[in-house]
Design a protein around this motif. Structure first.
Motif, PDB file in Angstrom:
ATOM      1  N   GLU A  62       0.738  -1.261   0.010  1.00 51.89           N
ATOM      2  CA  GLU A  62       0.024  -0.272   0.021  1.00 51.89           C
ATOM      3  C   GLU A  62       0.855   1.198  -0.101  1.00 51.89           C
ATOM      4  N   GLY A  63       0.545   2.183  -0.904  1.00 51.42           N
ATOM      5  CA  GLY A  63       1.192   3.525  -0.878  1.00 51.42           C
ATOM      6  C   GLY A  63       2.374   3.563  -1.472  1.00 51.42           C
ATOM      7  N   MET A 102      -8.593  -3.945  -4.516  1.00 50.85           N
ATOM      8  CA  MET A 102      -7.527  -2.838  -4.403  1.00 50.85           C
ATOM      9  C   MET A 102      -8.250  -1.497  -4.717  1.00 50.85           C
ATOM     10  N   TYR A 103      -7.970  -0.334  -4.216  1.00 46.74           N
ATOM     11  CA  TYR A 103      -8.744   0.890  -4.428  1.00 46.74           C
ATOM     12  C   TYR A 103      -7.618   2.024  -4.655  1.00 46.74           C
ATOM     13  N   LYS A 104      -7.989   3.007  -5.611  1.00 41.48           N
ATOM     14  CA  LYS A 104      -7.121   4.094  -5.857  1.00 41.48           C
ATOM     15  C   LYS A 104      -5.860   3.515  -6.518  1.00 41.48           C
ATOM     16  N   LYS A 117       0.841   1.298  -8.343  1.00 42.45           N
ATOM     17  CA  LYS A 117       0.777   1.967  -7.261  1.00 42.45           C
ATOM     18  C   LYS A 117      -0.878   1.736  -6.637  1.00 42.45           C
ATOM     19  N   VAL A 118      -0.827   1.156  -5.418  1.00 42.20           N
ATOM     20  CA  VAL A 118      -2.173   0.911  -4.775  1.00 42.20           C
ATOM     21  C   VAL A 118      -2.236   1.638  -3.505  1.00 42.20           C
ATOM     22  N   THR A 123      -9.040  -5.656  -9.276  1.00 41.29           N
ATOM     23  CA  THR A 123      -8.605  -6.836  -8.776  1.00 41.29           C
ATOM     24  C   THR A 123      -7.575  -7.310  -9.907  1.00 41.29           C
ATOM     25  N   MET A 124      -6.687  -8.097  -9.235  1.00 42.50           N
ATOM     26  CA  MET A 124      -5.600  -8.949  -9.866  1.00 42.50           C
ATOM     27  C   MET A 124      -5.880 -10.505  -9.690  1.00 42.50           C
TER      28      MET A 124
END
Length: 485
Positions: A147-148, A171-173, A160-161, A195-196
């Protein structure tokens, strides 16, 4: 007597196997703690990890076996002393040497096996371990999103997530830079969520993005045009497949490390050392020849024009350099001195540069000698540690894993520090290899002889009351009275 020998052997073999596997486990955990960063996150198969640990375990035997023999011998004789079995044997007229005789024969056999192990198995295990460790280090890690933080583990993508739901995997943004065209950050995708999912064969990854925009810079035909048009694609759902790196470990050629001194047996060590020593001597001869021909004795060029001084002294059998120098003009004298200083500086630079190179090569050759002696120090250390542990256990008369472990670790640390110091001095050419590699054994050997003698004579070495009584007998007042008188 056969029953007694059988009893002693059974009492020793159990603790030996137990302590050997404990020592191997501790040393293996230490090794894994050191290289844990190289193994985690590489997607290695369990068979590769098992193979690597097997080879590493083989390389740790030289440290585990002597310590296990020391600890097992202290435990065995400490248990027999604590249970008054040694006292009963001595009361029956059996000396400590006869009690140790079957174990001495066993330790000699173990020492012989350790020698063949160090000569034939250790080089192969070291080669396999080194080669496999380098291959694992070169293995690319698996895709792990944090994250980040931008992640570049995916080929030609930078992702980047901001937030990842660990339960659903959503996952967001999401911010994705696509570098597949090789033109930099010309294709950027921004999505609110996605999603992955990795395919079962782990060759592709299904990427699904929701509610986002894709920004692309269109390449024009004109190279002079610095401004490029761009397009924006808005989507509610976008799906694509991204190829993944191969997770299979790529094994390299083991021959690249086969010339290392750790991967050779006795015969190969002698042959390699002789060949390297011959090359070093030839290099020294070439250095001397080059210095004499290019710096110390400069030959005159054949096209040089004869001057009056040279033609005047041709008839002389010997030339006086000082008179020849004084007969020249001041300008020629200054030129000659300047040229001589230049040749001297070049000679000094050449010698200084070659000296460092020759010293490095000589240190490398000495490592072959050190490894040759190491083949013999392992079995000899097993033999010495038995003759330290057995009488020590008979003296302290304590079994179990308490006192024996503490004493064994202290003795082994003492031996290991001396061994590493001697080996370092041998590598730095401070001591000859024969002295540096054997100094630890030569220091420990008298200790084993003294302990065996003390145990045979039932001397109370570790009885503190004896030392207290000895110091009580010393009367400082009488000493000073005699001195003043």
């Amino acid at each position: 007597m056969k029953r007694l020998h059988s009893f002693i052997l059974k009492s020793f073999l159990g603790p030996l196997a137990f302590t050997f596997f404990i020592c191997m486990f501790v040393l293996l955990m230490q090794f894994l703690w050191r290289y844990i960063d190289e193994l985690v996150g590489k997607g290695l198969e369990w068979t590769v990890i098992a193979e690597f640990l097997f080879y590493v375990s083989a390389t740790l035997v030289p440290m585990a076996l002597p310590l296990a023999i020391l600890l097992a011998s202290i435990m065995t004789f400490g248990n027999m002393g604590e249970n008054y079995e040694l006292t009963a044997m001595k009361a029956a007229g059996i000396s400590l040497q006869r009690i140790m005789k079957p174990l001495t024969t066993l330790v000699v056999i173990i020492s012989i096996i350790a020698f063949f192990f160090a000569n034939y198995v250790m080089p192969v295990a070291s080669l396999k371990t080194t080669s496999l460790l380098i291959d694992i280090k070169n293995q690319k890690p698996e895709l792990i999103l944090k994250e980040g933080i931008f992640t570049n583990d995916l080929p030609n993508f930078s992702i980047k997530v901001d937030k990842i739901d660990k339960e659903t995997g959503m996952m967001y943004k999401i911010l994705i830079y696509d570098h597949r065209d090789g033109r930099g950050n010309t294709n950027v995708t921004v999505a609110d969520s996605g999603t992955m999912v990795t395919s079962p064969d782990k060759k592709n990854m299904a990427l699904t993005l929701y509610s986002g925009n894709m920004y692309q810079e269109v390449k024009t035909k004109s190279r002079r045009d610095k401004k490029h048009p761009s397009r924006r694609i808005k989507f509610q759902e976008y799906k694509t497949n991204v190829p993944l790196r191969s997770t299979e470990l790529k094994r390299g050629n083991e021959d690249r490390y086969s010339k290392n001194y750790k991967m050779l047996n006795l015969k190969q060590l002698v042959h390699s050392e002789d060949s390297l020593q011959g090359k070093l001597q030839n290099e020294k001869k070439r250095l001397v020849t080059g210095l004499l021909s290019r710096h110390y004795f400069k030959k005159e060029s054949k096209s040089m024009r004869k001057d009056s001084v040279k033609s005047k002294d041709l008839s002389a059998k010997t030339l006086n350099v000082d008179s020849l120098f004084k007969s020249a003009t001041i300008t020629k004298q200054l030129t000659s001195v300047s040229s001589a200083l230049s040749f001297a500086r070049k000679a000094r630079e050449t010698v200084s540069r070659k000296e460092g190179d020759l010293l490095v090569r000589e240190k490398w050759i000495k490592k072959f000698s050190n490894e040759w002696h190491r083949k013999f120090t392992l079995p000899f250390a097993c033999f010495i540690f038995f003759f330290i542990g057995a009488p020590l256990g008979a003296i302290i008369r304590k079994g179990g894993l308490g006192m024996p472990v503490i004493i064994s670790v202290l003795f082994f640390i003492f031996y290991y520090i001396i061994s590493m110091t001697g080996e370092r001095f041998a590598k730095e050419l401070v001591l000859p290899p024969a002295v540096g590699m054997w100094i630890s054994s030569l220091i420990i050997l008298p200790l084993g002889i003294v302990l065996t003698y003390k145990a045979t004579t039932d001397s109370a070495v570790f009885n503190i009351e004896n030392y207290i009584d000895f110091f009580k007998k010393i009367n400082p007042a009488k000493f000073f009275k005699k001195k003043n008188a």
